[in-house]
Scaffold this motif. Structure first.
Motif, PDB file in Angstrom:
ATOM      1  N   MET A  33     -19.021  16.824   0.223  1.00  0.00           N
ATOM      2  CA  MET A  33     -17.606  17.030   0.536  1.00  0.00           C
ATOM      3  C   MET A  33     -16.807  16.037  -0.302  1.00  0.00           C
ATOM      4  SD  MET A  33     -17.642  17.571   4.636  1.00  0.00           S
ATOM      5  CE  MET A  33     -15.928  18.010   4.724  1.00  0.00           C
ATOM      6  N   TYR A  34     -15.770  16.515  -0.939  1.00  0.00           N
ATOM      7  CA  TYR A  34     -14.972  15.666  -1.814  1.00  0.00           C
ATOM      8  C   TYR A  34     -13.513  15.710  -1.407  1.00  0.00           C
ATOM      9  CZ  TYR A  34     -19.111  15.549  -4.699  1.00  0.00           C
ATOM     10  OH  TYR A  34     -20.382  15.359  -5.137  1.00  0.00           O
ATOM     11  N   VAL A  35     -12.877  14.521  -1.408  1.00  0.00           N
ATOM     12  CA  VAL A  35     -11.448  14.395  -1.148  1.00  0.00           C
ATOM     13  C   VAL A  35     -10.872  13.626  -2.329  1.00  0.00           C
ATOM     14  CG1 VAL A  35      -9.699  13.432   0.378  1.00  0.00           C
ATOM     15  CG2 VAL A  35     -11.804  14.387   1.337  1.00  0.00           C
ATOM     16  N   ALA A  36      -9.925  14.241  -3.023  1.00  0.00           N
ATOM     17  CA  ALA A  36      -9.304  13.639  -4.209  1.00  0.00           C
ATOM     18  C   ALA A  36     -10.362  13.286  -5.258  1.00  0.00           C
ATOM     19  CB  ALA A  36      -8.486  12.413  -3.835  1.00  0.00           C
ATOM     20  N   GLY A  37     -11.396  14.095  -5.367  1.00  0.00           N
ATOM     21  CA  GLY A  37     -12.429  13.899  -6.369  1.00  0.00           C
ATOM     22  C   GLY A  37     -13.454  12.830  -6.030  1.00  0.00           C
ATOM     23  N   VAL A  38     -13.366  12.258  -4.846  1.00  0.00           N
ATOM     24  CA  VAL A  38     -14.290  11.211  -4.430  1.00  0.00           C
ATOM     25  C   VAL A  38     -15.056  11.717  -3.219  1.00  0.00           C
ATOM     26  CG1 VAL A  38     -14.476   8.824  -3.619  1.00  0.00           C
ATOM     27  CG2 VAL A  38     -12.709   9.425  -5.278  1.00  0.00           C
ATOM     28  N   ALA A  39     -16.355  11.440  -3.181  1.00  0.00           N
ATOM     29  CA  ALA A  39     -17.186  11.892  -2.065  1.00  0.00           C
ATOM     30  C   ALA A  39     -16.657  11.313  -0.754  1.00  0.00           C
ATOM     31  CB  ALA A  39     -18.629  11.472  -2.275  1.00  0.00           C
ATOM     32  N   LEU A  40     -16.730  12.123   0.293  1.00  0.00           N
ATOM     33  CA  LEU A  40     -16.245  11.698   1.595  1.00  0.00           C
ATOM     34  C   LEU A  40     -17.012  10.489   2.117  1.00  0.00           C
ATOM     35  CD1 LEU A  40     -14.133  12.311   3.680  1.00  0.00           C
ATOM     36  CD2 LEU A  40     -15.678  13.950   4.720  1.00  0.00           C
ATOM     37  N   THR A  41     -18.274  10.370   1.729  1.00  0.00           N
ATOM     38  CA  THR A  41     -19.043   9.192   2.163  1.00  0.00           C
ATOM     39  C   THR A  41     -18.444   7.905   1.579  1.00  0.00           C
ATOM     40  OG1 THR A  41     -20.584   9.571   0.358  1.00  0.00           O
ATOM     41  CG2 THR A  41     -21.212  10.407   2.490  1.00  0.00           C
ATOM     42  N   ALA A  42     -17.974   7.968   0.365  1.00  0.00           N
ATOM     43  CA  ALA A  42     -17.329   6.789  -0.238  1.00  0.00           C
ATOM     44  C   ALA A  42     -16.053   6.439   0.521  1.00  0.00           C
ATOM     45  CB  ALA A  42     -17.022   7.047  -1.703  1.00  0.00           C
ATOM     46  N   TRP A  43     -15.280   7.440   0.923  1.00  0.00           N
ATOM     47  CA  TRP A  43     -14.071   7.184   1.718  1.00  0.00           C
ATOM     48  C   TRP A  43     -14.429   6.556   3.067  1.00  0.00           C
ATOM     49  CZ3 TRP A  43      -9.733   6.842  -0.648  1.00  0.00           C
ATOM     50  CH2 TRP A  43      -9.423   7.662  -1.720  1.00  0.00           C
ATOM     51  N   LEU A  44     -15.516   7.040   3.676  1.00  0.00           N
ATOM     52  CA  LEU A  44     -15.950   6.465   4.952  1.00  0.00           C
ATOM     53  C   LEU A  44     -16.396   5.010   4.786  1.00  0.00           C
ATOM     54  CD1 LEU A  44     -17.907   9.419   6.586  1.00  0.00           C
ATOM     55  CD2 LEU A  44     -15.762   8.418   7.379  1.00  0.00           C
ATOM     56  N   MET A  45     -17.091   4.721   3.684  1.00  0.00           N
ATOM     57  CA  MET A  45     -17.504   3.342   3.442  1.00  0.00           C
ATOM     58  C   MET A  45     -16.293   2.448   3.208  1.00  0.00           C
ATOM     59  SD  MET A  45     -21.054   3.497   1.288  1.00  0.00           S
ATOM     60  CE  MET A  45     -20.660   4.836   0.168  1.00  0.00           C
ATOM     61  N   LEU A  46     -15.302   2.931   2.487  1.00  0.00           N
ATOM     62  CA  LEU A  46     -14.075   2.161   2.271  1.00  0.00           C
ATOM     63  C   LEU A  46     -13.363   1.918   3.600  1.00  0.00           C
ATOM     64  CD1 LEU A  46     -11.971   0.857   0.424  1.00  0.00           C
ATOM     65  CD2 LEU A  46     -10.902   3.115   0.216  1.00  0.00           C
ATOM     66  N   ALA A  47     -13.251   2.956   4.404  1.00  0.00           N
ATOM     67  CA  ALA A  47     -12.624   2.803   5.717  1.00  0.00           C
ATOM     68  C   ALA A  47     -13.418   1.820   6.569  1.00  0.00           C
ATOM     69  CB  ALA A  47     -12.521   4.155   6.418  1.00  0.00           C
ATOM     70  N   GLY A  48     -14.736   1.852   6.449  1.00  0.00           N
ATOM     71  CA  GLY A  48     -15.586   0.930   7.193  1.00  0.00           C
ATOM     72  C   GLY A  48     -15.332  -0.517   6.799  1.00  0.00           C
ATOM     73  N   ILE A  49     -15.192  -0.776   5.506  1.00  0.00           N
ATOM     74  CA  ILE A  49     -14.919  -2.141   5.044  1.00  0.00           C
ATOM     75  C   ILE A  49     -13.590  -2.627   5.615  1.00  0.00           C
ATOM     76  CG2 ILE A  49     -14.327  -3.523   3.009  1.00  0.00           C
ATOM     77  CD1 ILE A  49     -16.387  -1.833   1.468  1.00  0.00           C
ATOM     78  N   ILE A  50     -12.584  -1.779   5.558  1.00  0.00           N
ATOM     79  CA  ILE A  50     -11.271  -2.135   6.103  1.00  0.00           C
ATOM     80  C   ILE A  50     -11.372  -2.348   7.612  1.00  0.00           C
ATOM     81  CG2 ILE A  50      -8.922  -1.292   6.486  1.00  0.00           C
ATOM     82  CD1 ILE A  50      -9.254   0.167   3.722  1.00  0.00           C
ATOM     83  N   LEU A  51     -12.110  -1.488   8.296  1.00  0.00           N
ATOM     84  CA  LEU A  51     -12.293  -1.612   9.742  1.00  0.00           C
ATOM     85  C   LEU A  51     -13.005  -2.918  10.094  1.00  0.00           C
ATOM     86  CD1 LEU A  51     -12.144  -0.276  12.587  1.00  0.00           C
ATOM     87  CD2 LEU A  51     -14.410   0.631  12.106  1.00  0.00           C
ATOM     88  N   TRP A  52     -14.068  -3.254   9.389  1.00  0.00           N
ATOM     89  CA  TRP A  52     -14.820  -4.486   9.700  1.00  0.00           C
ATOM     90  C   TRP A  52     -13.949  -5.712   9.467  1.00  0.00           C
ATOM     91  CZ3 TRP A  52     -17.151  -1.377  12.130  1.00  0.00           C
ATOM     92  CH2 TRP A  52     -18.103  -0.484  11.697  1.00  0.00           C
ATOM     93  N   PHE A  53     -13.162  -5.703   8.394  1.00  0.00           N
ATOM     94  CA  PHE A  53     -12.280  -6.836   8.113  1.00  0.00           C
ATOM     95  C   PHE A  53     -11.238  -6.972   9.224  1.00  0.00           C
ATOM     96  CE2 PHE A  53      -8.578  -8.820   6.027  1.00  0.00           C
ATOM     97  CZ  PHE A  53      -9.172 -10.002   5.612  1.00  0.00           C
ATOM     98  N   GLY A  54     -10.670  -5.850   9.633  1.00  0.00           N
ATOM     99  CA  GLY A  54      -9.694  -5.863  10.726  1.00  0.00           C
ATOM    100  C   GLY A  54     -10.317  -6.336  12.027  1.00  0.00           C
ATOM    101  N   LEU A  55     -11.535  -5.878  12.314  1.00  0.00           N
ATOM    102  CA  LEU A  55     -12.220  -6.305  13.532  1.00  0.00           C
ATOM    103  C   LEU A  55     -12.522  -7.803  13.510  1.00  0.00           C
ATOM    104  CD1 LEU A  55     -14.700  -3.391  14.281  1.00  0.00           C
ATOM    105  CD2 LEU A  55     -12.656  -4.028  15.561  1.00  0.00           C
ATOM    106  N   ALA A  56     -12.841  -8.337  12.346  1.00  0.00           N
ATOM    107  CA  ALA A  56     -13.109  -9.777  12.243  1.00  0.00           C
ATOM    108  C   ALA A  56     -11.851 -10.571  12.585  1.00  0.00           C
ATOM    109  CB  ALA A  56     -13.595 -10.128  10.840  1.00  0.00           C
ATOM    110  N   ILE A  57     -10.707 -10.138  12.083  1.00  0.00           N
ATOM    111  CA  ILE A  57      -9.445 -10.816  12.385  1.00  0.00           C
ATOM    112  C   ILE A  57      -9.122 -10.698  13.866  1.00  0.00           C
ATOM    113  CG2 ILE A  57      -6.949 -10.745  11.998  1.00  0.00           C
ATOM    114  CD1 ILE A  57      -7.616  -9.926   9.083  1.00  0.00           C
TER     115      ILE A  57
END
Length: 83
Positions: A33-57
């Protein structure tokens, strides 16, 4: 010493959030599955990094607030016992 519910502990609550997100990613792992030419798994990993950083704060701020509350309660109890 005050008794606090283990279910109200910030670490426990944030661990549940991490487990829910991880379960979501592993149960529904999007293939091809691709969104804006990038695999959806990559978007999920990016969202995960942002989520983990937010959770740490959130965790640090939450723990500081809990520790301040416990410290104030201890100081009040000690002041009351001195009289």
């Amino acid at each position: 010493m005050t008794k606090r519910s283990k279910f109200k502990d910030p670490g426990f609550i944030l661990a549940i959030v991490v487990l829910v997100y991880s379960a979501f990613v592993w149960i529904w792992w999007p293939h091809e599955m691709y969104v804006a030419g990038v695999a959806l798994t990559a978007w999920l990993m990016l969202a995960g990094i942002i989520l983990w950083f937010g959770l740490a704060i959130v965790y640090v701020l939450w723990i500081e607030r809990v520790e301040k509350s416990v410290k104030k309660q201890t100081e009040r109890r000690d002041a009351h016992e001195d009289y």
